[in-house]
Design a protein around this motif. Structure first.
Motif, short mmCIF file in Angstrom:
data_model
loop_
_atom_site.label_atom_id
_atom_site.label_comp_id
_atom_site.label_asym_id
_atom_site.label_seq_id
_atom_site.Cartn_x
_atom_site.Cartn_y
_atom_site.Cartn_z
N UNK A 180 0.83 -1.21 0.00
CA UNK A 180 0.00 0.00 0.00
C UNK A 180 0.86 1.25 0.00
N UNK A 181 1.97 1.21 0.75
CA UNK A 181 2.86 2.38 0.79
C UNK A 181 3.57 2.58 -0.55
N UNK A 182 3.95 1.47 -1.20
CA UNK A 182 4.57 1.59 -2.52
C UNK A 182 3.57 2.20 -3.50
N UNK A 183 2.34 1.74 -3.46
CA UNK A 183 1.30 2.28 -4.35
C UNK A 183 1.11 3.77 -4.10
N UNK A 184 1.08 4.13 -2.83
CA UNK A 184 0.93 5.55 -2.48
C UNK A 184 2.13 6.35 -3.01
N UNK A 185 3.32 5.80 -2.81
CA UNK A 185 4.50 6.51 -3.26
C UNK A 185 4.55 6.70 -4.77
N UNK A 186 3.94 5.77 -5.49
CA UNK A 186 3.96 5.87 -6.95
C UNK A 186 2.91 6.84 -7.49
N UNK A 187 1.71 6.78 -6.91
CA UNK A 187 0.59 7.46 -7.58
C UNK A 187 -0.09 8.56 -6.78
N UNK A 188 0.15 8.65 -5.48
CA UNK A 188 -0.56 9.66 -4.69
C UNK A 188 -0.01 11.05 -4.96
N UNK A 223 3.68 14.29 6.80
CA UNK A 223 5.12 14.16 6.62
C UNK A 223 5.53 12.72 6.30
N UNK A 224 4.92 11.73 6.98
CA UNK A 224 5.29 10.33 6.75
C UNK A 224 5.02 9.90 5.31
N UNK A 225 3.84 10.26 4.81
CA UNK A 225 3.49 9.89 3.43
C UNK A 225 4.35 10.65 2.42
N UNK A 226 4.68 11.87 2.75
CA UNK A 226 5.55 12.64 1.85
C UNK A 226 6.94 12.01 1.76
N UNK A 227 7.42 11.50 2.92
CA UNK A 227 8.73 10.84 2.92
C UNK A 227 8.69 9.56 2.09
N UNK A 228 7.59 8.82 2.21
CA UNK A 228 7.45 7.58 1.42
C UNK A 228 7.44 7.92 -0.07
N UNK A 229 6.71 8.93 -0.41
CA UNK A 229 6.63 9.34 -1.82
C UNK A 229 8.01 9.76 -2.34
N UNK A 230 8.76 10.45 -1.48
CA UNK A 230 10.11 10.89 -1.87
C UNK A 230 11.03 9.68 -2.07
N UNK A 231 10.97 8.72 -1.16
CA UNK A 231 11.83 7.53 -1.26
C UNK A 231 11.52 6.75 -2.53
N UNK A 232 10.23 6.54 -2.79
CA UNK A 232 9.85 5.71 -3.94
C UNK A 232 10.20 6.39 -5.26
N UNK A 233 9.83 7.66 -5.38
CA UNK A 233 9.96 8.32 -6.68
C UNK A 233 11.37 8.80 -7.01
#
Length: 352
Positions: A50-58, A64-74
């Motif tokens: 779910x976090x990978x999906x969020x990092x790819x498409x959200x 802040x936590x979701x923004x960090x995930x998005x930064x790591x993935x992309x």
């Protein structure tokens, strides 16, 4: 027995074989996607699907936590995964082609001086111009690979042994040894070059941005197109030059285009990732075991296997020495050296 009765089992057998090969190719494509998904999830910070999906498409958000995930993935894992697929595909196809064109079952892209040319060019421009940004010296690495490939095939195309696979192998080894000595001499005379060479020489798909990945992908795409065009004639070349010539193959043109494809594929991958040995050697043998000697199937199998192997080795490298990482090139070598020993032990070298 009538002719029709004989033809039906033959036709049915060809159809079954083709269906199995298509099924295998589809399974490998799915494996590449599965390993790519794993590559996005595994790392210093493990992510859930779910976090990978969020990092790819959200879309960007205030959490802040979701923004960090998005930064790591992309910005970290997607470029690393894309380069792993592109470089693995290029090295796999390049390895199958070089074994086909040299008719040497233990040939690798390093045989034609590609790795040595890239290393010498990278070290030289760092020592002479002080370039340390990968975006700057990757182009010189590619240029060094291309020049070394041209020199090797130029040497192999002159004299009484012109066009002979053994002549090509000897020319490649001669140029490789010479360039390796020159690389060592330059690196030892310049500390900055030695430090950069130490990291680049390990072979890694990490830390490379899109500004390098897209140009490399373009070169690899051209190499793949050239390779696909020449696959039918490569099958005929493996029957021997006299037979191929008798069947209408322009041997000089076929070898020139094939070598150009190998140089583009291996040179681009090496310039971006550093020299990664053994992938082409390993996957070509596995592909031959799965498909038989028909290069129209062997080469695409080898390409997809190359992508899977490089991504898996990169993932393993992230896990075995946590919290640090082991470069993918090191993991591939740990896997490839025993594979090479098994080939020698089984006597594969005798068919060269």
């Amino acid at each position: 027995m009538s002719t029709t009765a004989v033809e039906r089992p033959i036709t049915r057998g060809v159809t079954v074989t083709r269906r199995r090969r298509v099924t295998g190719l589809t399974a490998l494509a799915v494996a590449v996607l599965a390993v790519a998904a794993l590559s996005l999830a595994v790392g210093a910070r493990a992510l859930t699907p779910a976090e990978v999906w969020h990092g790819l498409f959200a879309a960007p958000e205030s959490d802040q936590r979701l923004s960090e995930i998005r930064l790591i993935v992309q910005t970290v894992r997607v470029p690393r995964t894309v380069l792993g697929i592109v470089a693995g595909l290029a090295l796999g196809v390049g390895g199958a082609l070089i074994q086909g064109y040299t008719r040497n079952p233990i040939a690798d892209t390093g045989l034609v001086g590609v790795n040595a040319g890239a290393s010498f060019a990278v070290v030289s421009v760092i020592a002479v111009f002080g370039l340390t940004d990968p975006l700057q010296y990757v182009w010189f690495g590619f240029l060094g690979s291309a020049v070394a490939g041209v020199v090797v095939f130029g040497l192999a195309s002159i004299g009484r042994g012109a066009g002979n696979p053994l002549t090509l192998a000897l020319a490649g080894q001669g140029v490789t040894v010479f360039l390796a000595a020159m690389t060592t001499a330059v690196a030892l005379s310049d500390v900055k070059s030695l430090n950069v060479l130490r990291f680049w020489n390990a072979g890694s798909v990490a830390g490379v941005g899109y500004d390098v990945i897209w140009p490399v992908t373009a070169f690899v795409a051209v190499g793949l197109v050239l390779a696909a065009v020449m696959l039918p004639s490569l099958n005929l070349l493996n029957l021997g030059d006299d037979v191929a010539r008798g069947l209408g193959v322009n041997i000089a043109l076929s070898r020139t285009v094939g070598i150009t494809a190998i140089t583009l594929l291996a040179g681009a991958a090496t310039a971006a990732c550093g020299p990664i040995a053994f992938i082409g050697l390993m996957v070509a043998h596995v592909a031959r075991y799965l498909t038989g000697p028909d290069y129209r199937w062997l080469v695409p199998y080898a390409g997809l296997l190359g992508a899977v192997v490089l991504l898996v080795c990169d993932i393993v490298g992230r896990l075995v020495v946590r919290p640090g990482e082991l470069d993918a090139g090191v993991v591939v070598s740990l896997l490839g050296a025993p594979f090479f020993a098994v080939l020698v032990w089984r006597g594969k070298f005798r068919s060269a």
